[in-house]
Every structure is written in C-alpha cells, then in structure tokens.
Design a protein around this motif. Structure first.
Motif, mmCIF file in Angstrom:
data_model
loop_
_atom_site.group_PDB
_atom_site.id
_atom_site.type_symbol
_atom_site.label_atom_id
_atom_site.label_comp_id
_atom_site.label_asym_id
_atom_site.label_seq_id
_atom_site.Cartn_x
_atom_site.Cartn_y
_atom_site.Cartn_z
ATOM 1 N N LEU A 244 -10.010 3.474 -1.475
ATOM 2 C CA LEU A 244 -11.289 3.544 -0.772
ATOM 3 C C LEU A 244 -10.994 4.053 0.635
ATOM 4 C CD1 LEU A 244 -14.285 3.006 -0.229
ATOM 5 C CD2 LEU A 244 -13.682 0.609 0.217
ATOM 6 N N GLN A 245 -11.423 5.259 0.901
ATOM 7 C CA GLN A 245 -11.202 5.876 2.206
ATOM 8 C C GLN A 245 -12.474 5.719 3.027
ATOM 9 O OE1 GLN A 245 -10.935 10.166 2.324
ATOM 10 N NE2 GLN A 245 -9.324 10.130 3.886
ATOM 11 N N THR A 246 -12.371 5.030 4.151
ATOM 12 C CA THR A 246 -13.546 4.770 4.990
ATOM 13 C C THR A 246 -13.544 5.691 6.205
ATOM 14 O OG1 THR A 246 -12.342 3.021 6.155
ATOM 15 C CG2 THR A 246 -13.671 2.368 4.254
ATOM 16 N N GLY A 247 -14.694 5.746 6.865
ATOM 17 C CA GLY A 247 -14.801 6.560 8.075
ATOM 18 C C GLY A 247 -14.496 8.019 7.832
ATOM 19 N N VAL A 248 -14.977 8.577 6.714
ATOM 20 C CA VAL A 248 -14.706 9.972 6.378
ATOM 21 C C VAL A 248 -15.578 10.882 7.238
ATOM 22 C CG1 VAL A 248 -14.796 11.712 4.566
ATOM 23 C CG2 VAL A 248 -14.079 9.375 4.025
ATOM 24 N N GLY A 249 -14.932 11.773 7.968
ATOM 25 C CA GLY A 249 -15.684 12.712 8.795
ATOM 26 C C GLY A 249 -16.070 13.962 8.040
ATOM 27 N N GLU A 250 -15.072 14.590 7.404
ATOM 28 C CA GLU A 250 -15.288 15.815 6.639
ATOM 29 C C GLU A 250 -14.671 15.665 5.251
ATOM 30 O OE1 GLU A 250 -17.009 18.329 7.688
ATOM 31 O OE2 GLU A 250 -17.258 17.697 9.780
ATOM 32 N N ALA A 251 -15.226 16.400 4.286
ATOM 33 C CA ALA A 251 -14.672 16.370 2.935
ATOM 34 C C ALA A 251 -13.226 16.837 2.925
ATOM 35 C CB ALA A 251 -15.519 17.227 1.998
ATOM 36 N N SER A 252 -12.872 17.688 3.904
ATOM 37 C CA SER A 252 -11.493 18.186 3.970
ATOM 38 C C SER A 252 -10.505 17.053 4.244
ATOM 39 C CB SER A 252 -11.375 19.260 5.057
ATOM 40 O OG SER A 252 -11.777 18.741 6.314
ATOM 41 N N ASP A 253 -10.962 15.976 4.925
ATOM 42 C CA ASP A 253 -10.081 14.824 5.149
ATOM 43 C C ASP A 253 -9.694 14.179 3.817
ATOM 44 O OD1 ASP A 253 -10.455 15.297 7.841
ATOM 45 O OD2 ASP A 253 -12.034 13.786 8.055
ATOM 46 N N THR A 254 -10.678 14.033 2.947
ATOM 47 C CA THR A 254 -10.422 13.445 1.631
ATOM 48 C C THR A 254 -9.605 14.398 0.764
ATOM 49 O OG1 THR A 254 -12.500 12.214 1.783
ATOM 50 C CG2 THR A 254 -11.507 12.430 -0.405
ATOM 51 N N GLN A 255 -9.876 15.677 0.880
ATOM 52 C CA GLN A 255 -9.102 16.665 0.124
ATOM 53 C C GLN A 255 -7.630 16.614 0.521
ATOM 54 O OE1 GLN A 255 -10.078 20.788 0.863
ATOM 55 N NE2 GLN A 255 -9.492 21.386 -1.212
ATOM 56 N N ALA A 256 -7.372 16.477 1.818
ATOM 57 C CA ALA A 256 -5.987 16.397 2.281
ATOM 58 C C ALA A 256 -5.308 15.147 1.726
ATOM 59 C CB ALA A 256 -5.953 16.389 3.804
ATOM 60 N N LEU A 257 -6.050 14.035 1.668
ATOM 61 C CA LEU A 257 -5.482 12.807 1.121
ATOM 62 C C LEU A 257 -5.190 12.975 -0.366
ATOM 63 C CD1 LEU A 257 -4.678 9.843 1.187
ATOM 64 C CD2 LEU A 257 -7.109 9.232 0.975
ATOM 65 N N ALA A 258 -6.109 13.565 -1.111
ATOM 66 C CA ALA A 258 -5.903 13.777 -2.553
ATOM 67 C C ALA A 258 -4.681 14.651 -2.797
ATOM 68 C CB ALA A 258 -7.150 14.401 -3.169
ATOM 69 N N ARG A 259 -4.522 15.687 -1.982
ATOM 70 C CA ARG A 259 -3.372 16.579 -2.139
ATOM 71 C C ARG A 259 -2.067 15.820 -1.857
ATOM 72 N NH1 ARG A 259 -4.789 20.142 1.416
ATOM 73 N NH2 ARG A 259 -6.030 21.416 -0.021
ATOM 74 N N ARG A 260 -2.080 14.969 -0.812
ATOM 75 C CA ARG A 260 -0.885 14.176 -0.496
ATOM 76 C C ARG A 260 -0.542 13.227 -1.642
ATOM 77 N NH1 ARG A 260 -3.347 13.258 4.491
ATOM 78 N NH2 ARG A 260 -3.601 11.031 4.040
ATOM 79 N N LEU A 261 -1.558 12.643 -2.250
ATOM 80 C CA LEU A 261 -1.317 11.700 -3.339
ATOM 81 C C LEU A 261 -0.629 12.377 -4.519
ATOM 82 C CD1 LEU A 261 -4.702 9.739 -3.296
ATOM 83 C CD2 LEU A 261 -2.470 8.898 -2.558
ATOM 84 N N VAL A 262 -1.147 13.538 -4.912
ATOM 85 C CA VAL A 262 -0.563 14.261 -6.042
ATOM 86 C C VAL A 262 0.890 14.607 -5.744
ATOM 87 C CG1 VAL A 262 -0.662 16.388 -7.392
ATOM 88 C CG2 VAL A 262 -2.777 15.156 -6.854
ATOM 89 N N ASP A 263 1.155 15.042 -4.518
ATOM 90 C CA ASP A 263 2.519 15.424 -4.146
ATOM 91 C C ASP A 263 3.434 14.211 -4.062
ATOM 92 O OD1 ASP A 263 4.623 17.217 -2.930
ATOM 93 O OD2 ASP A 263 4.275 15.857 -1.240
ATOM 94 N N LEU A 264 2.961 13.143 -3.427
ATOM 95 C CA LEU A 264 3.807 11.980 -3.178
ATOM 96 C C LEU A 264 4.151 11.244 -4.466
ATOM 97 C CD1 LEU A 264 5.098 10.406 -0.834
ATOM 98 C CD2 LEU A 264 3.064 8.952 -0.803
ATOM 99 N N ILE A 265 3.156 11.033 -5.321
ATOM 100 C CA ILE A 265 3.418 10.301 -6.560
ATOM 101 C C ILE A 265 4.273 11.132 -7.504
ATOM 102 C CG2 ILE A 265 2.331 9.248 -8.587
ATOM 103 C CD1 ILE A 265 0.005 8.483 -6.825
ATOM 104 N N GLY A 266 4.179 12.444 -7.409
ATOM 105 C CA GLY A 266 4.937 13.317 -8.302
ATOM 106 C C GLY A 266 6.398 13.458 -7.946
ATOM 107 N N ARG A 267 6.827 12.897 -6.824
ATOM 108 C CA ARG A 267 8.233 12.980 -6.463
ATOM 109 C C ARG A 267 9.059 11.975 -7.268
ATOM 110 N NH1 ARG A 267 7.718 13.365 0.175
ATOM 111 N NH2 ARG A 267 6.305 15.172 0.191
#
Length: 589
Positions: A244-267
């Motif tokens: 649950l990501q709170t205080g979202v300013g722009e959709a790009s903030d959530t997109q950056a988090l989603a991209r980090r998750l895919v990369d981080l968990i895939g290591r």
C-alpha cells in the motif's frame, strides 16, 4: 490479629448493628475467620452498608487501591464512606482520576450493578459493583494489567503474518481503509500493488517447505527495504504480497516502485547454501482513478496482476477498465462451461490421418467443439485453457475419451482414434482405470486407441507419470507425443519413454509454404524442411511413426513425403468433420 481486624472492619460494622436496621452486623470473630481467605483471593473486596460506609476491606483491595497507604487504612478504620475513601485514591490516580470519578458517578447514584476499568499509575483495574439486600453493596477489584497486555499482544499478532512478521490481510485492510479516508478528507492519493512470485512453487516442490519459508522471509526483507516508512508491506497468501503506497503524487511514482519490485525480487537469493532465482508479477491499481473502496482497489489490482501473468510474467501492469470487461466475459464463459457437460453442448469432430505409403486412412484425431446455444461454435482455443485453469479439463477429458471410444467402435477396423490427454488428467490417479472403463463400455480394442500427450505431461518428470504411460502401453494403447520439436527437452523425453508416434508440429510444416525445394536457405524458410527431415530420420531409427500436422497444400505433401515422414494430417486431407460424417468420408476414400 485484632488490630488488623479493627483496621479491616472499622467501627462502621458496629455502627451498622446499632442502626436498628433489623440486621445484626457480622460478629468480629466470624469476620476474623474470613479475612485470611479474603486476603488470599485474586480479587480485592469492599463491603459497603446502606449508608455508604465501608464495613469490610480486604487486604487485597487496599493494596490495589493505595498500596496500604496509612491514610487509606485510617479512612477504613474510621468508617469512612466509599466516596471518602476514594478521595484518597485520587492522589494515586493522578491524571486518570477524572475517568475514575466519571465511572463511579455513573454507578453510585443510585448504586447500580456494573463493571468498568480504570488505570491507576499504569495499573489496569477492573471494578465490579453489585447491590445486595438491604441497600448494601459489594465492590470487587481485579488487577487485569497482565491480561490486557496479553490480549493486546494477541490482537497485534492476529494482524501480522507469523512467518514474515509483515501485516496480514486484516491489518492491510484497516490501513487501506485509513488511506482511503485520508483520500476523502484531504485528497491524498494512494496505490495498491499486488505481487505474485513467479517460479516459487518449484522451490517448494523440489527443495521442501522449510526452504520455501526461508525464501519468503528473504523476499519480505527485500520488500521492506524498497518502501517508505509510511507505506505498508503485507503478506496476504502463500506467495502473494501487497504494498500500500500512500501519499502518491504522480502515477510515475508508483510505476517506479513497480519497476523496482520486479527488478529486486528477480535477483538471485542465497538460501541455506542454495542459489535460488524467482521473479515477480505485479498488478497496480491507483486511487481514486481505479476505485475509492478497498474491495474495488484489491480486485482491480488482481485483474492487472492477471494481465501481467498473461503477458509473460516478471513484469507489471496497471489496471485498465477493459480488463474488468474481459474478466467479466471470462467469468460468464466459465459459468456456461460448467453447465455445458450437463447440457450436452460439447461435440467431437474428427480429423483424418493419412498414411503416405498406399495413401490410405489409418485413423482420426478427436477434436472437441463447443456448440453454445447463444455464442454459437466456441473455439477450443477460447475454452480449453480456461478449463485447464479452473480444473474442468479432467471431467471434460473423461467425456472426450468415452465418447471417442464409442464413436470409433463403429468404424471399420483397424482404424484408430487419437485422444489428447492433458497434464491435469495425468495427475489424476484414476486415468488408467478411466481408459479401461471407456474401452470396456465401448467395446473398442485397446490397440485402436491412441493417447496423445504434450511435453507438459513430462515437464516435471516423475516415476508415477512414467508408470502411468507404461500401464497404458501394457493395455495395448499406443502413446504419441504431440507438438514434437517445440519444447526444449523433446529429444530427451524420447529416451525416458518409447513412444509409438511423434507428431511434427504444424509450425514446421507452415515453413514450407511458398518455398521451392532447397529455397530459402539462410533466410529461415529452409529451417522447417531441415527439422522435418531430422525428425523423420529420428523416427525411422527409433521405429516410430512420424505424423506431419497442418498439411494444407499438395506441395507441402510432396516435400514431406520426400523427407520420409510416414503419416500426414491437415486440411489438404480433410478439415475436422462431425462424428456423423466420418463413415461417409471413410467410404469415399
């Protein structure tokens, strides 16, 4: 003992006897005998007469109220009223006195049975008031500090996942509700990211659940490390997590988090000396655009996750309204399919197979069709994957087997029928018994039945799978591998089981379209021809029949014949035809 009794009892006991109330006060000797028992009780006890004066106070009650302060004991000894005694408690209660006074006022005017709790210098007391005959009443005290702490700890544990320590579904929902309340009040946007681990099940299946649990804890640590303190990471299922990501300013903030998750968990992970690699698929829903209620956001994130899986996994997708429409259509199709068997809406069509030597028919492949009363003819490509996903493929596959055997029993011998069997059916322990039952009920000889399997059946090769294949062969049933050449391990499977037939996938045959003999070398057009030649040679050396699927032109047929394939199947020979037309087709050939 007499001095203690005097303190505990006070002159009020004697005064009450002189009050002419028609009741005698308890004898001091009786009270003296009772006091050791009262002092040993977990509860403290005060007895109050009809005038509101304390006539008995156990040592436990004095300890809970004032720690046996001299002023408190003196108040009891002087026969003070309960209100006077509790004024002494006021100094101990400090800031909590107003709460004590409010609760007492509620019950003491007039005395009413009830229970309430107060806090005195960090100690939690539960107080019970109970009126008794003659206008008297009893007050019992219990220290519930430890109990309330244990209850609070249990409540906290009920909101957390015991394996990872992360918030669970209950706490996630509470925090999501709070976030949506802030959205309503202040316009603070939030996002829900639903995460499903890719390739986690093989870890559990091959290395065991303890290894899987250790891996989940490491995943949880990585998820914690990639979010802000104001965000929530929760585990809501076996290998499902939510952020649950709170205080979202722009959709790009959530997109950056989603991209980090895919990369981080895939290591790669190092777990107990094992190097493990998994991945993550992520579905994202944004509030308020994708919903303003918890259930709606979670559902839409799940739809987006489903899309991420369809698109190849190890990626993320944001929710789109079209996803909901597609899912609603999928649910309607599922409901219809669950009723299709009972309504006898499924049909079998048969595609003939031609033996090139002598150009004679050798059998037909059974292909299922769904004649929907509203949708019309539904393609197997639309419903077979769904049937496999929801577990309906097993009863549908059994119907196909029984119906195909019944139909083929009416064909002239030695024509055979080929029936596809899914990996899900192979997981069933009664597959062989079902085949035996279908053969017995139809009267079809086992030698005229052919079971087709794909690489998926052998992908997780097990002793039970091979035993099932051998048991089918012992019955006389022939076994063929369908779509040969498309899987990375197809050749190795020929070593684990002696197939009767290998079917060359239509994709290699389609490569032959539009290319003359020897043409297309180096341009990809010759690849199909080379692969067909290699498989045909392999079949000859292993004494296996080779069937080229998807033959549509005379040129393809001649080139396949030249490469040494034994059988062909495709539109050039015949399209799939209804069961009622098979005998006429056979007669015409």
């Amino acid at each position: 003992m007499a001095a203690t009794l005097r303190t505990q009892l006070g002159p009020a006991a004697q005064d009450s006897a002189e009050a002419g109330a028609g009741r005698a006060a308890p004898e001091p000797s009786v009270v003296a005998a009772l006091l050791p028992y009262l002092d040993a009780m977990r509860h403290g006890l005060l007895l109050v007469d009809e005038r509101g004066r304390v006539v008995l106070a156990s040592g436990r009650s004095l300890g809970l109220l004032g720690g046996r302060e001299a002023s408190l004991e003196a108040s009891v000894a002087e026969g003070s009223s309960l209100r006077q005694i509790l004024r002494v408690v006021r100094n101990r209660a400090g800031a909590g006195w107003s709460a004590v006074r409010a609760q007492l006022s509620r019950f003491l005017a007039p005395p009413t049975a009830g229970t309430f709790e107060v806090t005195l210098q960090g100690q939690r007391l539960e107080i019970h008031l109970q009126p008794v005959a003659g206008g008297r009443w009893a007050v019992a005290f219990e220290d519930v500090t430890a109990r309330r702490a244990a209850e609070a700890q249990a409540e906290e544990m009920a909101r957390h996942d015991p394996l990872t320590g992360l918030p669970n579904r209950l706490l996630l929902r509470e925090r999501l509700t709070e976030a949506l309340a802030r959205l309503s009040r202040m316009g603070e946007a939030c996002a829900v990211l639903l995460i499903d681990l890719d390739r986690f099940k093989p870890v559990n299946d091959t290395l065991g659940h303890p290894m899987g649990d250790a891996l989940l804890r490491k995943v949880a640590d990585r998820l914690r490390s990639t979010v802000r303190p104001t965000d929530t990471v929760a585990r809501i299922g076996g290998d499902e997590f939510v952020i649950l990501q709170t205080g979202v300013g722009e959709a790009s903030d959530t997109q950056a988090l989603a991209r980090r998750l895919v990369d981080l968990i895939g290591r790669t992970y190092m777990v107990d000396g094992h190097l493990l690699t998994i991945g993550a698929s992520v579905g994202v829903a944004l509030a308020p655009g994708d919903g303003t209620e918890a259930d709606t956001l979670l559902k839409n994130a799940d739809l987006a996750l489903y899309r991420a899986k369809l698109d190849g996994r190890a990626t993320y997708r944001f929710f789109e309204p079209e996803m909901d429409a597609r899912m609603q259509a999928r649910r309607r199709l599922e409901l219809d399919m669950r009723q299709a068997l009972a309504r006898r809406e499924f049909q079998l069509h048969y595609q003939p197979q031609l033996q090139l030597e002598g150009d004679r028919l050798v059998g037909c492949e059974a292909l299922i069709r769904w004649q929907h009363p509203v949708r019309g003819m539904v393609s197997p490509l639309d419903f077979i994957p769904l049937a496999e996903e929801i577990g309906l493929i097993v009863p549908i596959g059994e119907w196909v087997m029984r119906q195909a055997c019944r139909d083929a029993a009416g064909w002239p011998a030695p024509l055979s029928v080929a029936v596809n069997v899914s990996p899900a059916q192979f997981k069933s322990e009664r597959l062989v018994e079902m085949v035996m039952s279908a053969l017995a009920a139809s009267g079809l000889p086992a030698t005229r039945l052919e079971v087709e399997i794909t690489e998926g059946v052998l992908l997780h090769e097990s002793e039970r799978t091979l035993q099932t294949l051998h048991r089918l062969r012992e019955l006389g049933v022939r076994v063929s591998m369908d779509d040969f050449g498309t899987g990375y391990s197809s050749l190795s499977y020929l070593r684990s089981f002696p197939f009767d037939k290998i079917k060359i996938d239509r994709s290699f045959v389609s490569d032959l379209t539009g290319a003359g003999k020897g043409a297309g070398k180096g341009a990809g057009k010759g690849d199909g021809e080379a692969i067909i030649r290699a498989i045909a040679g392999l079949g000859r050396s292993l004494c296996m029949t080779t069937v080229a699927e998807g033959v549509e032109t005379a040129d393809q047929l001649e080139r396949i014949r030249a490469e040494g394939c034994t059988d062909v199947q495709g539109y050039l020979i015949s399209r799939p035809i209804p069961a009622a037309e098979v005998l006429a087709f056979i007669a015409a050939r």
